[in-house]
Design a protein around this motif. Structure first.
Motif, PDB file in Angstrom:
ATOM      1  N   LYS A  33     -59.322  15.072 -14.937  1.00 55.06           N
ATOM      2  CA  LYS A  33     -60.408  15.502 -15.820  1.00 55.06           C
ATOM      3  C   LYS A  33     -61.651  15.935 -15.037  1.00 55.06           C
ATOM      4  O   LYS A  33     -62.191  17.020 -15.271  1.00 55.06           O
ATOM      5  CB  LYS A  33     -60.760  14.374 -16.799  1.00 55.06           C
ATOM      6  CG  LYS A  33     -59.587  13.860 -17.618  1.00 55.06           C
ATOM      7  CD  LYS A  33     -59.997  12.790 -18.601  1.00 55.06           C
ATOM      8  CE  LYS A  33     -60.625  11.566 -17.942  1.00 55.06           C
ATOM      9  NZ  LYS A  33     -59.682  10.862 -17.021  1.00 55.06           N
ATOM     10  N   GLN A  85     -46.954  11.386 -27.839  1.00 54.01           N
ATOM     11  CA  GLN A  85     -47.018  11.628 -26.400  1.00 54.01           C
ATOM     12  C   GLN A  85     -48.329  11.110 -25.814  1.00 54.01           C
ATOM     13  O   GLN A  85     -48.360  10.554 -24.714  1.00 54.01           O
ATOM     14  CB  GLN A  85     -46.864  13.124 -26.116  1.00 54.01           C
ATOM     15  CG  GLN A  85     -46.678  13.437 -24.633  1.00 54.01           C
ATOM     16  CD  GLN A  85     -46.397  14.914 -24.388  1.00 54.01           C
ATOM     17  OE1 GLN A  85     -46.491  15.737 -25.291  1.00 54.01           O
ATOM     18  NE2 GLN A  85     -46.051  15.245 -23.162  1.00 54.01           N
ATOM     19  N   VAL A  86     -49.406  11.267 -26.564  1.00 54.69           N
ATOM     20  CA  VAL A  86     -50.690  10.741 -26.114  1.00 54.69           C
ATOM     21  C   VAL A  86     -50.656   9.220 -26.049  1.00 54.69           C
ATOM     22  O   VAL A  86     -51.121   8.607 -25.076  1.00 54.69           O
ATOM     23  CB  VAL A  86     -51.821  11.203 -27.059  1.00 54.69           C
ATOM     24  CG1 VAL A  86     -53.149  10.553 -26.670  1.00 54.69           C
ATOM     25  CG2 VAL A  86     -51.937  12.715 -27.047  1.00 54.69           C
ATOM     26  N   GLY A 119     -57.971  11.362 -21.074  1.00 53.17           N
ATOM     27  CA  GLY A 119     -56.786  11.123 -20.269  1.00 53.17           C
ATOM     28  C   GLY A 119     -56.999   9.917 -19.385  1.00 53.17           C
ATOM     29  O   GLY A 119     -58.137   9.461 -19.204  1.00 53.17           O
ATOM     30  N   PRO A 120     -55.936   9.374 -18.822  1.00 49.94           N
ATOM     31  CA  PRO A 120     -56.060   8.182 -17.970  1.00 49.94           C
ATOM     32  C   PRO A 120     -56.803   8.488 -16.681  1.00 49.94           C
ATOM     33  O   PRO A 120     -56.987   9.651 -16.309  1.00 49.94           O
ATOM     34  CB  PRO A 120     -54.604   7.787 -17.706  1.00 49.94           C
ATOM     35  CG  PRO A 120     -53.844   9.061 -17.861  1.00 49.94           C
ATOM     36  CD  PRO A 120     -54.549   9.831 -18.935  1.00 49.94           C
ATOM     37  N   ALA A 153     -48.593   8.216 -22.999  1.00 50.27           N
ATOM     38  CA  ALA A 153     -49.159   8.564 -21.699  1.00 50.27           C
ATOM     39  C   ALA A 153     -50.472   7.857 -21.392  1.00 50.27           C
ATOM     40  O   ALA A 153     -50.784   7.593 -20.235  1.00 50.27           O
ATOM     41  CB  ALA A 153     -49.376  10.078 -21.636  1.00 50.27           C
ATOM     42  N   TYR A 154     -51.225   7.547 -22.436  1.00 46.34           N
ATOM     43  CA  TYR A 154     -52.592   7.134 -22.175  1.00 46.34           C
ATOM     44  C   TYR A 154     -53.002   5.833 -22.825  1.00 46.34           C
ATOM     45  O   TYR A 154     -53.612   4.973 -22.197  1.00 46.34           O
ATOM     46  CB  TYR A 154     -53.521   8.264 -22.643  1.00 46.34           C
ATOM     47  CG  TYR A 154     -55.004   8.022 -22.471  1.00 46.34           C
ATOM     48  CD1 TYR A 154     -55.509   7.308 -21.392  1.00 46.34           C
ATOM     49  CD2 TYR A 154     -55.904   8.532 -23.390  1.00 46.34           C
ATOM     50  CE1 TYR A 154     -56.869   7.106 -21.237  1.00 46.34           C
ATOM     51  CE2 TYR A 154     -57.277   8.332 -23.247  1.00 46.34           C
ATOM     52  CZ  TYR A 154     -57.742   7.615 -22.165  1.00 46.34           C
ATOM     53  OH  TYR A 154     -59.084   7.404 -22.010  1.00 46.34           O
ATOM     54  N   HIS A 201     -64.067   7.991 -21.757  1.00 45.55           N
ATOM     55  CA  HIS A 201     -63.032   6.971 -21.918  1.00 45.55           C
ATOM     56  C   HIS A 201     -63.269   6.088 -23.138  1.00 45.55           C
ATOM     57  O   HIS A 201     -62.350   5.434 -23.614  1.00 45.55           O
ATOM     58  CB  HIS A 201     -62.950   6.083 -20.662  1.00 45.55           C
ATOM     59  CG  HIS A 201     -62.205   6.715 -19.534  1.00 45.55           C
ATOM     60  ND1 HIS A 201     -60.859   7.006 -19.597  1.00 45.55           N
ATOM     61  CD2 HIS A 201     -62.612   7.124 -18.315  1.00 45.55           C
ATOM     62  CE1 HIS A 201     -60.462   7.548 -18.460  1.00 45.55           C
ATOM     63  NE2 HIS A 201     -61.518   7.646 -17.668  1.00 45.55           N
ATOM     64  N   ALA A 208     -56.147  11.531 -14.022  1.00 45.70           N
ATOM     65  CA  ALA A 208     -55.413  12.588 -14.722  1.00 45.70           C
ATOM     66  C   ALA A 208     -55.856  13.984 -14.299  1.00 45.70           C
ATOM     67  O   ALA A 208     -55.130  14.952 -14.511  1.00 45.70           O
ATOM     68  CB  ALA A 208     -55.583  12.432 -16.232  1.00 45.70           C
ATOM     69  N   ASP A 246     -52.872  14.684 -18.666  1.00 46.68           N
ATOM     70  CA  ASP A 246     -52.119  13.620 -17.997  1.00 46.68           C
ATOM     71  C   ASP A 246     -51.417  14.216 -16.783  1.00 46.68           C
ATOM     72  O   ASP A 246     -50.749  15.251 -16.883  1.00 46.68           O
ATOM     73  CB  ASP A 246     -51.087  12.998 -18.947  1.00 46.68           C
ATOM     74  CG  ASP A 246     -50.411  11.777 -18.333  1.00 46.68           C
ATOM     75  OD1 ASP A 246     -51.099  11.028 -17.610  1.00 46.68           O
ATOM     76  OD2 ASP A 246     -49.204  11.584 -18.564  1.00 46.68           O
ATOM     77  N   HIS A 247     -51.604  13.573 -15.627  1.00 42.66           N
ATOM     78  CA  HIS A 247     -51.019  14.059 -14.376  1.00 42.66           C
ATOM     79  C   HIS A 247     -51.333  15.541 -14.140  1.00 42.66           C
ATOM     80  O   HIS A 247     -50.489  16.318 -13.698  1.00 42.66           O
ATOM     81  CB  HIS A 247     -49.512  13.833 -14.350  1.00 42.66           C
ATOM     82  CG  HIS A 247     -49.130  12.382 -14.278  1.00 42.66           C
ATOM     83  ND1 HIS A 247     -48.883  11.637 -15.409  1.00 42.66           N
ATOM     84  CD2 HIS A 247     -48.985  11.551 -13.219  1.00 42.66           C
ATOM     85  CE1 HIS A 247     -48.579  10.395 -15.051  1.00 42.66           C
ATOM     86  NE2 HIS A 247     -48.649  10.318 -13.724  1.00 42.66           N
ATOM     87  N   VAL A 283     -56.041  16.585 -24.277  1.00 38.74           N
ATOM     88  CA  VAL A 283     -55.565  15.419 -23.531  1.00 38.74           C
ATOM     89  C   VAL A 283     -54.893  15.891 -22.244  1.00 38.74           C
ATOM     90  O   VAL A 283     -54.006  16.762 -22.281  1.00 38.74           O
ATOM     91  CB  VAL A 283     -54.568  14.589 -24.358  1.00 38.74           C
ATOM     92  CG1 VAL A 283     -54.211  13.301 -23.609  1.00 38.74           C
ATOM     93  CG2 VAL A 283     -55.146  14.261 -25.734  1.00 38.74           C
TER      94      VAL A 283
END
Length: 262
Positions: free
Chosen positions: A42, A243-244, A36-37, A247-248, A209, A40, A225-226, A223
Protein backbone atom coordinates in the motif's frame (compact mmCIF):
# COMPACT_ATOMS: atom_id res chain seq x y z
CA UNK A 1 -13.22 11.99 -15.98
CA UNK A 2 -11.48 10.63 -12.91
CA UNK A 3 -9.34 13.10 -10.94
CA UNK A 4 -6.75 10.33 -10.47
CA UNK A 5 -6.47 7.30 -12.72
CA UNK A 6 -3.86 4.63 -11.99
CA UNK A 7 -3.27 2.16 -14.81
CA UNK A 8 -1.54 -1.18 -14.10
CA UNK A 9 1.40 0.24 -12.16
CA UNK A 10 4.22 -2.09 -11.18
CA UNK A 11 7.20 -1.63 -8.84
CA UNK A 12 10.15 -4.00 -8.73
CA UNK A 13 12.96 -3.87 -6.16
CA UNK A 14 15.79 -5.99 -7.52
CA UNK A 15 14.09 -9.29 -8.30
CA UNK A 16 11.18 -8.68 -5.91
CA UNK A 17 7.85 -7.52 -7.33
CA UNK A 18 6.41 -5.27 -4.62
CA UNK A 19 3.39 -4.03 -6.62
CA UNK A 20 2.08 -5.68 -9.78
CA UNK A 21 -0.42 -4.32 -12.32
CA UNK A 22 -2.50 -2.32 -9.83
CA UNK A 23 -5.23 -0.08 -11.25
CA UNK A 24 -7.75 2.20 -9.52
CA UNK A 25 -9.51 5.54 -9.84
CA UNK A 26 -10.45 8.43 -7.57
CA UNK A 27 -13.22 10.79 -8.68
CA UNK A 28 -13.61 14.40 -7.63
CA UNK A 29 -15.20 14.72 -4.19
CA UNK A 30 -14.73 11.08 -3.17
CA UNK A 31 -13.13 9.45 -0.15
CA UNK A 32 -11.40 6.33 -1.45
CA UNK A 33 -9.55 3.88 0.80
CA UNK A 34 -6.85 1.33 0.05
CA UNK A 35 -6.63 -1.49 2.59
CA UNK A 36 -4.63 -4.66 2.99
CA UNK A 37 -2.35 -6.49 5.42
CA UNK A 38 1.06 -5.18 6.46
CA UNK A 39 3.52 -5.59 3.62
CA UNK A 40 0.81 -5.75 0.97
CA UNK A 41 2.33 -2.84 -0.98
CA UNK A 42 0.00 0.00 0.00
CA UNK A 43 2.64 2.54 0.99
CA UNK A 44 4.73 1.53 -2.04
CA UNK A 45 1.75 2.55 -4.18
CA UNK A 46 1.55 5.92 -2.42
CA UNK A 47 5.29 6.40 -2.92
CA UNK A 48 4.88 5.78 -6.64
CA UNK A 49 1.97 8.20 -6.88
CA UNK A 50 3.93 10.98 -5.17
CA UNK A 51 7.27 10.55 -6.92
CA UNK A 52 9.20 8.97 -4.06
CA UNK A 53 9.57 5.73 -6.06
CA UNK A 54 9.86 5.33 -9.81
CA UNK A 55 7.09 3.45 -11.61
CA UNK A 56 8.60 0.52 -13.50
CA UNK A 57 5.50 -0.06 -15.61
CA UNK A 58 2.10 1.55 -16.03
CA UNK A 59 0.83 5.13 -15.86
CA UNK A 60 -0.51 7.58 -13.30
CA UNK A 61 -2.88 10.20 -14.71
CA UNK A 62 -3.90 13.25 -12.73
CA UNK A 63 -6.54 15.48 -14.31
CA UNK A 64 -5.92 13.62 -17.58
CA UNK A 65 -2.15 14.21 -17.65
CA UNK A 66 0.49 11.56 -17.00
CA UNK A 67 2.59 12.39 -13.94
CA UNK A 68 4.37 9.10 -13.19
CA UNK A 69 8.09 9.46 -12.42
CA UNK A 70 7.94 13.22 -12.04
CA UNK A 71 9.77 14.80 -9.11
CA UNK A 72 7.78 15.06 -5.85
CA UNK A 73 7.78 18.87 -6.07
CA UNK A 74 6.26 18.75 -9.56
CA UNK A 75 3.55 16.37 -8.36
CA UNK A 76 2.71 18.67 -5.45
CA UNK A 77 2.49 21.62 -7.82
CA UNK A 78 0.19 19.55 -10.06
CA UNK A 79 -2.22 19.26 -7.13
CA UNK A 80 -1.42 16.12 -5.09
CA UNK A 81 -0.12 16.33 -1.51
CA UNK A 82 0.34 13.66 1.14
CA UNK A 83 0.89 12.90 4.78
CA UNK A 84 3.00 10.05 6.16
CA UNK A 85 2.54 7.18 8.62
CA UNK A 86 4.87 8.94 11.06
CA UNK A 87 3.99 12.56 11.73
CA UNK A 88 6.52 14.86 10.06
CA UNK A 89 5.84 18.26 11.52
CA UNK A 90 8.42 20.83 12.53
CA UNK A 91 7.96 20.47 16.30
CA UNK A 92 9.73 23.67 17.39
CA UNK A 93 7.84 25.82 14.89
CA UNK A 94 4.45 27.36 15.57
CA UNK A 95 1.28 25.90 14.09
CA UNK A 96 0.91 28.72 11.58
CA UNK A 97 4.55 28.36 10.53
CA UNK A 98 4.04 24.66 9.77
CA UNK A 99 1.13 25.57 7.50
CA UNK A 100 3.16 28.31 5.81
CA UNK A 101 5.78 25.69 4.92
CA UNK A 102 3.10 23.90 2.90
CA UNK A 103 2.09 27.12 1.15
CA UNK A 104 5.72 27.98 0.33
CA UNK A 105 5.51 26.04 -2.94
CA UNK A 106 3.02 28.65 -4.19
CA UNK A 107 5.19 31.69 -3.35
CA UNK A 108 5.84 33.90 -6.40
CA UNK A 109 8.61 36.24 -5.24
CA UNK A 110 12.30 35.62 -6.00
CA UNK A 111 15.49 35.67 -3.94
CA UNK A 112 16.10 39.38 -4.48
CA UNK A 113 12.58 40.16 -3.28
CA UNK A 114 13.36 38.15 -0.15
CA UNK A 115 16.79 39.73 0.33
CA UNK A 116 15.58 43.32 0.03
CA UNK A 117 12.12 42.67 1.48
CA UNK A 118 10.44 44.34 -1.46
CA UNK A 119 6.81 45.36 -1.69
CA UNK A 120 6.13 42.17 -3.66
CA UNK A 121 7.69 40.11 -0.87
CA UNK A 122 5.72 41.84 1.89
CA UNK A 123 2.46 41.51 -0.01
CA UNK A 124 3.01 37.80 -0.71
CA UNK A 125 3.94 37.07 2.90
CA UNK A 126 0.88 38.92 4.22
CA UNK A 127 -1.42 37.04 1.84
CA UNK A 128 0.16 33.70 2.76
CA UNK A 129 -0.25 34.40 6.49
CA UNK A 130 -3.92 35.31 6.05
CA UNK A 131 -4.49 32.21 3.93
CA UNK A 132 -2.93 30.06 6.69
CA UNK A 133 -5.09 31.71 9.36
CA UNK A 134 -8.24 31.20 7.32
CA UNK A 135 -7.36 27.54 6.70
CA UNK A 136 -6.63 26.83 10.37
CA UNK A 137 -9.84 28.52 11.46
CA UNK A 138 -11.87 26.56 8.91
CA UNK A 139 -10.43 23.34 10.36
CA UNK A 140 -11.12 24.43 13.95
CA UNK A 141 -7.42 24.89 14.70
CA UNK A 142 -7.59 28.66 14.87
CA UNK A 143 -7.07 28.79 18.63
CA UNK A 144 -3.76 26.92 18.20
CA UNK A 145 -2.19 29.28 15.66
CA UNK A 146 0.63 30.49 17.91
CA UNK A 147 1.14 27.23 19.78
CA UNK A 148 4.19 25.10 19.03
CA UNK A 149 3.49 21.92 17.08
CA UNK A 150 5.22 19.77 19.71
CA UNK A 151 2.74 20.97 22.34
CA UNK A 152 -0.34 19.79 20.46
CA UNK A 153 -2.12 16.56 21.42
CA UNK A 154 -1.41 13.68 19.06
CA UNK A 155 -4.74 13.85 17.25
CA UNK A 156 -4.37 17.58 16.69
CA UNK A 157 -0.87 17.08 15.29
CA UNK A 158 -2.41 14.76 12.69
CA UNK A 159 -4.90 17.46 11.78
CA UNK A 160 -2.11 20.01 11.48
CA UNK A 161 -0.18 17.74 9.13
CA UNK A 162 -3.29 17.44 6.95
CA UNK A 163 -3.74 21.22 7.07
CA UNK A 164 -0.18 21.65 5.82
CA UNK A 165 -0.95 19.35 2.88
CA UNK A 166 -4.08 21.37 2.09
CA UNK A 167 -2.01 24.58 2.16
CA UNK A 168 -0.18 23.45 -0.98
CA UNK A 169 -3.48 24.00 -2.85
CA UNK A 170 -3.86 20.24 -3.26
CA UNK A 171 -6.84 18.97 -5.22
CA UNK A 172 -6.18 15.44 -3.96
CA UNK A 173 -5.05 14.80 -0.38
CA UNK A 174 -3.30 11.46 0.16
CA UNK A 175 -3.37 10.23 3.77
CA UNK A 176 -1.10 7.39 4.87
CA UNK A 177 -2.64 5.75 7.97
CA UNK A 178 -3.96 8.97 9.55
CA UNK A 179 -5.53 7.05 12.48
CA UNK A 180 -2.31 5.21 13.39
CA UNK A 181 -1.64 5.46 17.13
CA UNK A 182 -5.00 7.01 17.94
CA UNK A 183 -7.38 5.91 20.67
CA UNK A 184 -11.07 5.35 19.78
CA UNK A 185 -12.08 8.90 20.71
CA UNK A 186 -9.32 10.40 18.57
CA UNK A 187 -10.29 8.10 15.68
CA UNK A 188 -13.90 9.27 15.97
CA UNK A 189 -12.76 12.90 15.83
CA UNK A 190 -10.55 12.10 12.83
CA UNK A 191 -13.50 10.59 10.94
CA UNK A 192 -15.52 13.76 11.48
CA UNK A 193 -12.52 15.83 10.43
CA UNK A 194 -12.03 13.91 7.15
CA UNK A 195 -15.74 14.06 6.35
CA UNK A 196 -15.61 17.83 6.90
CA UNK A 197 -12.71 18.04 4.46
CA UNK A 198 -14.92 16.47 1.81
CA UNK A 199 -17.74 18.87 2.67
CA UNK A 200 -15.22 21.67 2.05
CA UNK A 201 -14.58 20.30 -1.45
CA UNK A 202 -11.49 18.15 -0.92
CA UNK A 203 -10.92 14.73 -2.47
CA UNK A 204 -9.28 12.10 -0.24
CA UNK A 205 -7.28 8.93 -0.92
CA UNK A 206 -6.19 7.06 2.16
CA UNK A 207 -4.49 3.95 3.48
CA UNK A 208 -5.89 2.88 6.82
CA UNK A 209 -5.84 -0.17 9.09
CA UNK A 210 -8.58 1.07 11.42
CA UNK A 211 -11.57 -0.63 9.83
CA UNK A 212 -14.10 1.38 11.80
CA UNK A 213 -12.66 4.50 10.12
CA UNK A 214 -12.52 2.90 6.66
CA UNK A 215 -16.05 1.51 6.72
CA UNK A 216 -17.63 4.69 8.05
CA UNK A 217 -16.10 7.29 5.73
CA UNK A 218 -15.18 5.55 2.45
CA UNK A 219 -17.20 5.89 -0.73
CA UNK A 220 -15.24 3.05 -2.31
CA UNK A 221 -12.51 0.65 -1.18
CA UNK A 222 -9.68 -1.13 -2.99
CA UNK A 223 -8.00 -4.13 -1.36
CA UNK A 224 -4.33 -4.99 -1.96
CA UNK A 225 -2.67 -8.29 -1.04
CA UNK A 226 0.87 -9.37 -1.94
CA UNK A 227 1.19 -6.38 -4.26
CA UNK A 228 -1.92 -7.13 -6.30
CA UNK A 229 -5.46 -5.77 -6.22
CA UNK A 230 -7.81 -8.53 -5.09
CA UNK A 231 -11.08 -6.63 -4.65
CA UNK A 232 -12.82 -3.30 -5.10
CA UNK A 233 -16.26 -2.00 -4.27
CA UNK A 234 -18.52 -0.27 -1.78
CA UNK A 235 -17.79 -0.78 1.94
CA UNK A 236 -20.71 -3.21 2.31
CA UNK A 237 -19.46 -5.24 -0.65
CA UNK A 238 -15.92 -5.41 0.71
CA UNK A 239 -17.28 -6.48 4.12
CA UNK A 240 -18.85 -9.55 2.51
CA UNK A 241 -16.05 -10.41 0.08
CA UNK A 242 -14.77 -13.90 0.90
CA UNK A 243 -11.36 -13.29 -0.68
CA UNK A 244 -10.84 -10.18 1.41
CA UNK A 245 -11.83 -12.01 4.56
CA UNK A 246 -9.41 -14.84 3.84
CA UNK A 247 -6.51 -12.61 2.79
CA UNK A 248 -6.75 -9.87 5.34
CA UNK A 249 -9.36 -9.95 8.04
CA UNK A 250 -9.68 -13.57 9.11
CA UNK A 251 -12.86 -15.55 9.49
CA UNK A 252 -14.57 -12.84 11.56
CA UNK A 253 -14.91 -10.49 8.59
CA UNK A 254 -14.77 -6.74 8.31
CA UNK A 255 -17.80 -5.97 10.42
CA UNK A 256 -16.54 -7.95 13.39
CA UNK A 257 -13.11 -6.31 13.10
CA UNK A 258 -14.68 -2.86 12.91
CA UNK A 259 -16.73 -3.56 16.05
CA UNK A 260 -13.60 -4.57 17.92
CA UNK A 261 -11.79 -1.41 16.81
CA UNK A 262 -14.74 0.72 17.89
Amino acid sequence: MALLKVNEITKVFGGLIAVEDVSFEVNQGEIVSIIGPNGAGKTTIFNMLTGVYKVNKGTVEFEGKEIQNKAPREIVKAGMARTFQNIRLFPTMRVIENVLVGDHINIQYNFLDLLFRTKKFRKAEKEAAQKAIDLLESLELGDQINNYAKNLPYGMQRKLEIARAIATNAKLIILDEPAAGMNPQESEELMKFILKLRQNGHTILLIEHDMSVVMNISDRIYVIDHGRKIAEGLPAEIARDAQVIRAYLGSGGVEKDAEQDA
